[in-house]
Design a protein around this motif. Structure first.
Motif, mmCIF file in Angstrom:
data_model
loop_
_atom_site.group_PDB
_atom_site.id
_atom_site.type_symbol
_atom_site.label_atom_id
_atom_site.label_comp_id
_atom_site.label_asym_id
_atom_site.label_seq_id
_atom_site.Cartn_x
_atom_site.Cartn_y
_atom_site.Cartn_z
ATOM 1 N N GLY A 29 21.461 99.009 12.603
ATOM 2 C CA GLY A 29 20.658 100.117 12.084
ATOM 3 C C GLY A 29 20.281 101.086 13.188
ATOM 4 N N VAL A 30 19.192 101.811 12.978
ATOM 5 C CA VAL A 30 18.792 102.878 13.903
ATOM 6 C C VAL A 30 18.010 102.304 15.080
ATOM 7 C CG1 VAL A 30 17.476 105.011 14.161
ATOM 8 C CG2 VAL A 30 18.754 104.579 12.050
ATOM 9 N N ILE A 31 18.399 102.728 16.281
ATOM 10 C CA ILE A 31 17.743 102.318 17.522
ATOM 11 C C ILE A 31 17.066 103.542 18.137
ATOM 12 C CG2 ILE A 31 18.044 101.263 19.792
ATOM 13 C CD1 ILE A 31 18.797 99.406 17.479
ATOM 14 N N ALA A 32 15.801 103.391 18.515
ATOM 15 C CA ALA A 32 15.068 104.478 19.179
ATOM 16 C C ALA A 32 15.121 104.241 20.684
ATOM 17 C CB ALA A 32 13.630 104.519 18.690
ATOM 18 N N GLN A 33 15.631 105.230 21.409
ATOM 19 C CA GLN A 33 15.791 105.075 22.854
ATOM 20 C C GLN A 33 15.186 106.251 23.612
ATOM 21 O OE1 GLN A 33 20.147 104.386 23.359
ATOM 22 N NE2 GLN A 33 19.540 102.312 23.955
ATOM 23 N N GLN A 34 14.208 105.939 24.450
ATOM 24 C CA GLN A 34 13.756 106.912 25.431
ATOM 25 C C GLN A 34 14.787 106.901 26.561
ATOM 26 O OE1 GLN A 34 10.850 108.262 24.351
ATOM 27 N NE2 GLN A 34 10.857 109.889 25.907
ATOM 28 N N THR A 35 15.013 108.040 27.189
ATOM 29 C CA THR A 35 16.013 108.094 28.266
ATOM 30 C C THR A 35 15.827 106.905 29.208
ATOM 31 O OG1 THR A 35 16.062 110.500 28.174
ATOM 32 C CG2 THR A 35 16.926 109.477 30.159
ATOM 33 N N PRO A 36 16.892 106.124 29.456
ATOM 34 C CA PRO A 36 16.765 104.940 30.312
ATOM 35 C C PRO A 36 16.231 105.276 31.703
ATOM 36 C CG PRO A 36 18.858 104.913 29.163
ATOM 37 C CD PRO A 36 18.245 106.251 28.902
ATOM 38 N N LYS A 52 23.386 98.929 27.396
ATOM 39 C CA LYS A 52 22.693 98.013 28.309
ATOM 40 C C LYS A 52 21.229 97.881 27.914
ATOM 41 C CE LYS A 52 25.553 98.652 32.464
ATOM 42 N NZ LYS A 52 25.571 99.153 33.865
ATOM 43 N N GLU A 53 20.627 99.010 27.553
ATOM 44 C CA GLU A 53 19.220 99.002 27.166
ATOM 45 C C GLU A 53 19.019 98.410 25.772
ATOM 46 O OE1 GLU A 53 19.603 101.051 30.702
ATOM 47 O OE2 GLU A 53 20.737 101.415 28.855
ATOM 48 N N LEU A 54 20.069 98.435 24.940
ATOM 49 C CA LEU A 54 19.997 97.757 23.643
ATOM 50 C C LEU A 54 19.735 96.266 23.846
ATOM 51 C CD1 LEU A 54 20.506 97.837 20.505
ATOM 52 C CD2 LEU A 54 22.895 97.286 21.046
ATOM 53 N N ILE A 55 20.219 95.737 24.941
ATOM 54 C CA ILE A 55 20.026 94.319 25.253
ATOM 55 C C ILE A 55 18.714 94.090 25.999
ATOM 56 C CG2 ILE A 55 20.975 92.331 26.472
ATOM 57 C CD1 ILE A 55 22.570 93.283 23.970
ATOM 58 N N SER A 56 18.477 94.873 27.062
ATOM 59 C CA SER A 56 17.314 94.606 27.927
ATOM 60 C C SER A 56 16.007 95.144 27.369
ATOM 61 C CB SER A 56 17.547 95.215 29.307
ATOM 62 O OG SER A 56 17.501 96.638 29.245
ATOM 63 N N GLY A 57 16.067 96.247 26.630
ATOM 64 C CA GLY A 57 14.860 96.894 26.130
ATOM 65 C C GLY A 57 14.277 97.898 27.101
ATOM 66 N N ASP A 58 14.659 97.824 28.380
ATOM 67 C CA ASP A 58 14.205 98.788 29.391
ATOM 68 C C ASP A 58 12.685 98.943 29.371
ATOM 69 O OD1 ASP A 58 14.576 100.615 31.473
ATOM 70 O OD2 ASP A 58 14.861 102.322 30.120
ATOM 71 N N CYS A 59 11.999 97.796 29.420
ATOM 72 C CA CYS A 59 10.518 97.777 29.452
ATOM 73 C C CYS A 59 9.913 98.514 28.251
ATOM 74 C CB CYS A 59 9.998 98.376 30.757
ATOM 75 S SG CYS A 59 10.514 97.481 32.237
ATOM 76 N N GLY A 60 10.522 98.331 27.086
ATOM 77 C CA GLY A 60 9.988 98.916 25.863
ATOM 78 C C GLY A 60 10.462 100.321 25.567
ATOM 79 N N ARG A 61 11.310 100.898 26.429
ATOM 80 C CA ARG A 61 11.785 102.265 26.196
ATOM 81 C C ARG A 61 12.877 102.303 25.126
ATOM 82 N NH1 ARG A 61 10.172 105.922 30.105
ATOM 83 N NH2 ARG A 61 12.019 107.247 29.847
ATOM 84 N N THR A 62 13.519 101.152 24.852
ATOM 85 C CA THR A 62 14.475 101.032 23.749
ATOM 86 C C THR A 62 13.959 99.988 22.776
ATOM 87 O OG1 THR A 62 16.444 101.693 24.993
ATOM 88 C CG2 THR A 62 16.790 100.278 23.098
#
Length: 432
Positions: free
Chosen positions: A349-356, A398-408
């Motif tokens: 589905g839809v993923i919200a991502q702040q610039t990594p 990559k951030e889909l997996i790690s989450g990037d400290c909540g940014r994704t």
């Protein structure tokens, strides 16, 4: 004289000696199928006939005298010997039209081409004289000197070479530099489309300048000016530059994979802009493809090379197609397989991502929303899992997996409640 054309022509001729080309050019947009020198000669003939009529009726030779500097017809009536004086506008430039044609053909002999265009760089004096002439004559039907010169030289080149002049993106633009008395060539880029596969990690798509010296060369980069010794662009371009006898290339890719990622499957679309190519039509791209693949063996492989026009670059840059990745993921702790499948399924589905965080130095910090089409667990061994992810273009996997400290969000790490990190990434498909 009540004929407006003859009035304007008389005014022009009173300024001094003027050649047929420059006089006729003042009326270039009147009548068709005539060259400017034909127009000029015809006007001079009519004016000389009118001046001769006035002479016969009144005995006055005033107009014949004024015309004699520019008209052989007037000189004949007056019984004057010799030739016309030099044209005050062009300096008899058009007497050398054949010579310029020969020089252009000689310059073109150094390159392969099917189409050409002639361009002229004027001298300051020539431009000034033309401006004076237009102002004094008041004509509304003139064309510039360089338009006539370009056309007449182009006719000579067409006739002698069999090649065609072309306004829209010719293979080569020939520049006649009157100030420097030389002929230059501006070779238009040619474009090659293809797909590439990157078979090793640690190679960027394009050349990266050293961050210390900015590409100038320093101890940090071994005086190469580069952050990485080679790139996909360089491995492809080196053989192309040699084959086409070109001055350089510009690489246009449909997106780019990370330096540590492989590019597999059917490859990534790209267009290579080849600049200053002196060889063009004689190059067999299937042979070039083999040469590139041999040179870049086990590193980069190209396929489907073909010639395209410049519009392909825009198409490639605007491509928004789904991509498939193979992600090898290291988990912070061992997780049961069923829970891993359950949590990964929540990423569809839809993923919200702040610039990594890793991209903030060159990307604006903003929110992006991208879709994950599918995610499948391919294999699992203790705390290492391999996923196949198909997603919308522009998703940071990559951030889909790690989450990037909540940014994704959502992310696999967030759903599992543990640390999750991509340790290797392969692009395995880019939709056509």
């Amino acid at each position: 004289m009540d004929n407006n054309i003859l009035q304007m022509a008389s005014s022009i001729l009173s300024e001094g000696s003027i050649c047929d080309h420059c006089l006729g050019r003042m009326f270039a947009n009147l009548s068709t199928d005539l060259s400017n020198d034909m127009r000029g000669s015809a006007i001079k003939l009519v004016l000389s006939m009118e001046a001769d009529r006035m002479h016969k009726e009144s005995g006055s030779i005033e107009w014949l005298e004024k015309l004699s500097a520019s008209s052989k017809y007037a000189r004949k009536v007056l019984g004057k010997e010799g030739y016309e004086d030099a044209c005050w506008v062009c300096g008899n430039l058009f007497n050398n039209i054949e010579l310029w044609g020969e020089r252009v053909i000689d310059a073109l002999s150094a390159v392969e081409y099917n189409s050409f265009l002639i361009s002229t760089k004027m001298t300051g004096l020539l431009s000034e004289n033309e401006e004076i002439l237009w102002s004094e004559s008041g004509t509304r039907f003139a064309e510039p000197i360089k338009t006539e010169l370009n056309r007449e030289v182009g006719k000579i080149v067409e006739k002698r070479t069999g090649k065609k002049a072309q306004l829209g993106r010719p293979d080569v633009v020939v520049v006649i530099e009157l100030e420097n008395d030389r002929v230059g060539l501006d070779i238009n880029s040619l474009f090659i489309y293809g797909r590439y596969r990157k078979l090793v990690r640690g190679i960027p798509q394009t050349r990266w300048a050293c961050r210390v010296c900015g590409g100038k060369g320093c101890e940090e980069c071994g005086f190469t000016g580069k952050l990485y010794p080679e790139s996909v662009e360089e491995l492809i371009s080196e053989m192309v530059i040699k084959a086409f006898n070109a001055t350089g290339t510009v690489f246009h890719g449909a997106g780019r994979e990370d330096v540590d990622a492989l590019m597999l499957g059917n490859g990534r679309p790209f267009a290579l802009e080849v600049r200053g190519a002196k060889k063009r039509s004689s190059i067999d791209l299937s042979a070039i493809q083999q040469v590139i693949n041999t040179f870049a063996s086990y590193k980069v492989e190209v396929s489907n090379l073909k010639y395209v026009d410049h519009s392909k670059v825009k198409q490639i840059k605007e491509m928004r197609v789904d991509k498939a990745y193979r992600l090898t993921v290291m988990l912070g702790e061992s997780v049961p397989g069923e829970r891993l499948k359950l949590c990964s399924n929540k990423l569809r589905g839809v993923i919200a991502q702040q610039t990594p965080t890793r991209a903030l130095h060159h990307r604006a910090d903003r929110l992006r929303k991208r879709s994950v089409r599918s995610i499948e667990l391919e294999s699992f061994d203790e705390n290492v899992a391999v996923f196949i992810v198909t997603c919308e273009s522009g998703l940071y996997v990559k951030e889909l997996i790690s989450g990037d400290c909540g940014r994704t969000t959502p992310s696999l790490g967030e759903e599992l409640g543990i640390c999750a990190k991509v340790i290797s990434i392969d692009v395995i498909n880019i939709e056509s």
